[in-house]
Design an enzyme around this catalytic site. Structure first.
Site, PDB file in Angstrom:
ATOM      1  N   GLY A   1     -34.129  -1.190 -22.282  1.00 38.44           N
ATOM      2  CA  GLY A   1     -34.267  -2.319 -23.193  1.00 38.44           C
ATOM      3  C   GLY A   1     -35.157  -3.439 -22.698  1.00 38.44           C
ATOM      4  O   GLY A   1     -34.835  -4.619 -22.879  1.00 38.44           O
TER       5      GLY A   1
ATOM      6  N   SER B   1     -40.694   1.618 -28.394  1.00 37.37           N
ATOM      7  CA  SER B   1     -39.367   1.670 -27.785  1.00 37.37           C
ATOM      8  C   SER B   1     -38.262   1.613 -28.841  1.00 37.37           C
ATOM      9  O   SER B   1     -38.240   0.716 -29.681  1.00 37.37           O
ATOM     10  CB  SER B   1     -39.192   0.501 -26.803  1.00 37.37           C
TER      11      SER B   1
ATOM     12  N   ALA C   1     -45.346   3.039 -17.103  1.00 33.52           N
ATOM     13  CA  ALA C   1     -44.451   1.881 -17.039  1.00 33.52           C
ATOM     14  C   ALA C   1     -42.994   2.327 -16.968  1.00 33.52           C
ATOM     15  O   ALA C   1     -42.655   3.460 -17.291  1.00 33.52           O
ATOM     16  CB  ALA C   1     -44.667   1.008 -18.268  1.00 33.52           C
TER      17      ALA C   1
ATOM     18  N   ASP D   1     -42.041   0.653 -11.817  1.00 33.85           N
ATOM     19  CA  ASP D   1     -42.236  -0.647 -11.171  1.00 33.85           C
ATOM     20  C   ASP D   1     -42.344  -1.716 -12.256  1.00 33.85           C
ATOM     21  O   ASP D   1     -43.414  -2.238 -12.551  1.00 33.85           O
ATOM     22  CB  ASP D   1     -43.505  -0.619 -10.306  1.00 33.85           C
TER      23      ASP D   1
END
Length: 230
Positions: free
Chosen positions: A113, A172, A61, A64
């Site tokens: 983000g 993340s 990921a 795209d």
């Protein structure tokens, strides 16, 4: 190196990283870059998660993000494509600049983000893809969400019929406090929510958990102990 690489790579490297990224998406979407097509053999085929991957090399990921070029990427020869990360609502992500080249390490620092067009727009694109290839979806939570547990379940229940697997992204560092979902109580609540969601959809797709790379061994053991969504 092919002729077009001698020409295009210096141009891309002369641009700010995010502009280069967007230009490469445009070039692929315009079919200016071709590939060998599906790459597989008896030795390359991998069967895991109940899925038959033509080869073990996939595209993660963040390239795209909005599922704009799945057919073009499949023609390059990847064994699977993972799009996203996708959140329930569209969001613009962090302020620019947010991509940085580490030339000596041949790497990029990503502080995007979770910028994406949202699950409705992206799912429409996913439903249009009917090619021969495995497509996964990286799922995230909106930065202003009042219920991040619900965000993951909402995206899963909205997109499950268009994907082959889903990756639950709680690693993340670019969404404030998102990594808190890796803690015991929060993780149990998240996994319980996802387990209940998957139990109520007809397609029991595999769910993967994306965790931070800097966890301790005890953290990893705790996550494995609490992983009841398999």
């Amino acid at each position: 190196m092919r002729l077009y690489e001698h020409i295009t790579l210096p141009i891309l490297h002369s641009l700010e990283p995010e502009k280069a990224h967007n230009l490469s998406i445009t070039a692929l979407k315009s079919n200016l870059i071709s590939g060998p097509g599906k790459l597989t053999s008896d030795r390359l085929t991998v069967n895991i998660l109940g899925l038959n991957f033509p080869n073990p090399i996939g595209l993660a990921a963040d390239y795209d993000k909005n599922a704009k070029i799945i057919p073009q990427l499949m023609r390059i020869g990847f064994g699977f494509i993972e799009v996203g990360a996708v959140t329930p609502k569209p969001q613009s992500g962090n302020p620019k600049p947010r991509l940085f080249r580490l030339d000596q390490d041949l790497a990029i620092v990503n502080r995007l983000g979770f910028n994406n067009l949202g699950m409705n727009d992206i799912n429409k694109r996913l439903t249009l893809y009917s090619g021969d290839g495995i497509v996964g979806l990286n799922i995230g939570a909106n930065k202003d969400s009042i219920n991040r547990f619900n965000d993951y379940s909402e995206v899963l229940s909205h997109t499950y019929n268009s994907i082959d697997f889903a990756t639950i992204n709680i690693s993340s560092p670019n969404t404030k406090d998102l990594r808190n979902l890796q803690k015991t109580a929060s993780l149990r609540k998240l996994l319980k929510s996802l387990h209940d969601t998957r139990a109520n959809i007809p397609k029991k797709i595999p769910l993967l958990l994306k965790v931070a790379p800097d966890l301790t061994k005890s953290d990893i053991k705790m996550i494995i102990k609490n992983n009841d969504i398999s």
